[in-house]
Design a protein around this motif. Sequence first.
Motif, short mmCIF file in Angstrom:
data_model
loop_
_atom_site.label_atom_id
_atom_site.label_comp_id
_atom_site.label_asym_id
_atom_site.label_seq_id
_atom_site.Cartn_x
_atom_site.Cartn_y
_atom_site.Cartn_z
N ALA A 17 -4.60 16.71 141.72
CA ALA A 17 -5.83 16.05 142.13
C ALA A 17 -6.76 17.07 142.75
O ALA A 17 -6.33 18.15 143.21
CB ALA A 17 -5.53 14.93 143.12
N PHE A 18 -8.03 16.71 142.78
CA PHE A 18 -9.07 17.51 143.42
C PHE A 18 -9.64 16.71 144.58
O PHE A 18 -9.86 15.50 144.45
CB PHE A 18 -10.17 17.84 142.42
CG PHE A 18 -11.35 18.57 143.01
CD1 PHE A 18 -11.29 19.94 143.25
CD2 PHE A 18 -12.52 17.89 143.32
CE1 PHE A 18 -12.38 20.61 143.79
CE2 PHE A 18 -13.62 18.55 143.86
CZ PHE A 18 -13.55 19.92 144.10
N ALA A 19 -9.87 17.35 145.71
CA ALA A 19 -10.45 16.68 146.86
C ALA A 19 -11.63 17.49 147.38
O ALA A 19 -11.60 18.72 147.38
CB ALA A 19 -9.42 16.49 147.97
N ALA A 20 -12.66 16.78 147.82
CA ALA A 20 -13.82 17.40 148.46
C ALA A 20 -14.16 16.58 149.69
O ALA A 20 -14.12 15.34 149.65
CB ALA A 20 -15.01 17.44 147.50
N PHE A 21 -14.53 17.26 150.77
CA PHE A 21 -14.84 16.55 152.01
C PHE A 21 -15.62 17.48 152.94
O PHE A 21 -15.57 18.70 152.80
CB PHE A 21 -13.56 16.06 152.70
CG PHE A 21 -12.51 17.11 152.91
CD1 PHE A 21 -12.40 17.80 154.11
CD2 PHE A 21 -11.61 17.43 151.89
CE1 PHE A 21 -11.43 18.76 154.30
CE2 PHE A 21 -10.64 18.40 152.07
CZ PHE A 21 -10.54 19.06 153.28
N PRO A 22 -16.37 16.89 153.88
CA PRO A 22 -17.16 17.72 154.79
C PRO A 22 -16.28 18.63 155.63
O PRO A 22 -15.17 18.27 156.02
CB PRO A 22 -17.88 16.69 155.67
CG PRO A 22 -17.89 15.44 154.86
CD PRO A 22 -16.60 15.46 154.09
N GLY A 23 -16.79 19.81 155.91
CA GLY A 23 -16.03 20.77 156.70
C GLY A 23 -16.11 20.52 158.18
O GLY A 23 -15.38 21.15 158.96
N GLU A 24 -16.99 19.62 158.60
CA GLU A 24 -17.16 19.34 160.02
C GLU A 24 -17.11 17.84 160.26
O GLU A 24 -17.29 17.04 159.35
CB GLU A 24 -18.50 19.91 160.52
CG GLU A 24 -18.62 21.42 160.41
CD GLU A 24 -19.96 21.92 160.89
OE1 GLU A 24 -20.85 21.09 161.15
OE2 GLU A 24 -20.11 23.15 161.01
N GLY A 25 -16.91 17.49 161.52
CA GLY A 25 -16.89 16.08 161.88
C GLY A 25 -15.64 15.40 161.37
O GLY A 25 -14.62 16.03 161.10
N TYR A 56 -18.12 11.67 152.94
CA TYR A 56 -16.91 11.02 152.47
C TYR A 56 -15.83 12.05 152.10
O TYR A 56 -16.15 13.17 151.70
CB TYR A 56 -17.20 10.15 151.24
CG TYR A 56 -18.16 9.04 151.53
CD1 TYR A 56 -17.73 7.85 152.10
CD2 TYR A 56 -19.53 9.19 151.27
CE1 TYR A 56 -18.63 6.83 152.39
CE2 TYR A 56 -20.43 8.17 151.56
CZ TYR A 56 -19.96 7.00 152.12
OH TYR A 56 -20.85 6.00 152.41
N TYR A 57 -14.59 11.62 152.24
CA TYR A 57 -13.46 12.36 151.68
C TYR A 57 -13.21 11.79 150.30
O TYR A 57 -12.86 10.60 150.15
CB TYR A 57 -12.21 12.20 152.56
CG TYR A 57 -11.01 13.00 152.09
CD1 TYR A 57 -10.58 14.11 152.80
CD2 TYR A 57 -10.28 12.64 150.95
CE1 TYR A 57 -9.47 14.84 152.38
CE2 TYR A 57 -9.19 13.36 150.52
CZ TYR A 57 -8.78 14.46 151.24
OH TYR A 57 -7.69 15.17 150.82
N VAL A 58 -13.40 12.60 149.28
CA VAL A 58 -13.35 12.12 147.89
C VAL A 58 -12.13 12.72 147.20
O VAL A 58 -11.98 13.94 147.13
CB VAL A 58 -14.63 12.51 147.13
CG1 VAL A 58 -14.60 11.93 145.72
CG2 VAL A 58 -15.87 12.04 147.88
N LEU A 59 -11.27 11.86 146.69
CA LEU A 59 -10.05 12.26 146.00
C LEU A 59 -10.17 11.90 144.53
O LEU A 59 -10.40 10.74 144.17
CB LEU A 59 -8.84 11.56 146.60
CG LEU A 59 -7.48 11.87 145.97
CD1 LEU A 59 -7.07 13.31 146.25
CD2 LEU A 59 -6.41 10.90 146.48
#
Length: 240
Positions: A17-25, A56-59
């Motif tokens: 899987a690939f995940a993308a999410f903000p690096g802060e907060g 958002y944390y996107v999976l």
Amino acid sequence: MLTRTLQISTADGEADAFAAFPGEGGPHPGVLMYPDGFGIRPVLRDMARELAGHGYYVLVPNPFYRNGPTPVLDLPEHIGEEARPAIFAKLMPMIEAHTTERVLRDADAYLRFLTTQPEVGAGPVAVTGYCIGGLLATRTAAAHPGQVAALAAFHAPVGAAGPDDLQRLTARVHFGHAESDLTPAALGELNQTLDAAGVGYTSEIYPGTVHGFTMSDTDAFDPAALRLHWDRLLPLLAGA
């Protein structure tokens, strides 16, 4: 923005899987994003990053991991009409083998993984998908009514989920249909089913579109329709 390549343990093996999410907060609301049949590739990673940029944390799982890790299919940089017959000759057997039972086993694993990530906040998640991924998203939301608060599907055969699944939906829903995929009469029948189930939804045909309109690496791509997709998706998620 942070990104990761991950492995998700399922009842049938290991799904990449690939995940993308903000690096802060954070922690951030979780979104399970099912790709179209062509799978995880640069355009899907870009869309995941775009959505993650809104907090958002996107999976993005590989639904066809049983056939191998990403890339499951050997794809050209641009998927034109001349390439489709050879691609679909390999893709369709994988889609046909991906039964509802498989979909739901995998959905359990994907949601369990998503909701236990330290960067993901407590509470319900959202599920979105494209093409066949929209059908997977719909079945996932129907099977997890208490856990999925928002469902979006684009140029997807959502009617194949059947009335029983549609009637189980408790999420807020947006279905964005391609003009080439759905007649106005078929749209009316689908929306009547959603009305009868008491689902809170929007369901519309995006004007002048053909199947696959969100995907910038295909001949079906429609920039205006992609913008409309974001205009529908982001408020849906924000209100979930």
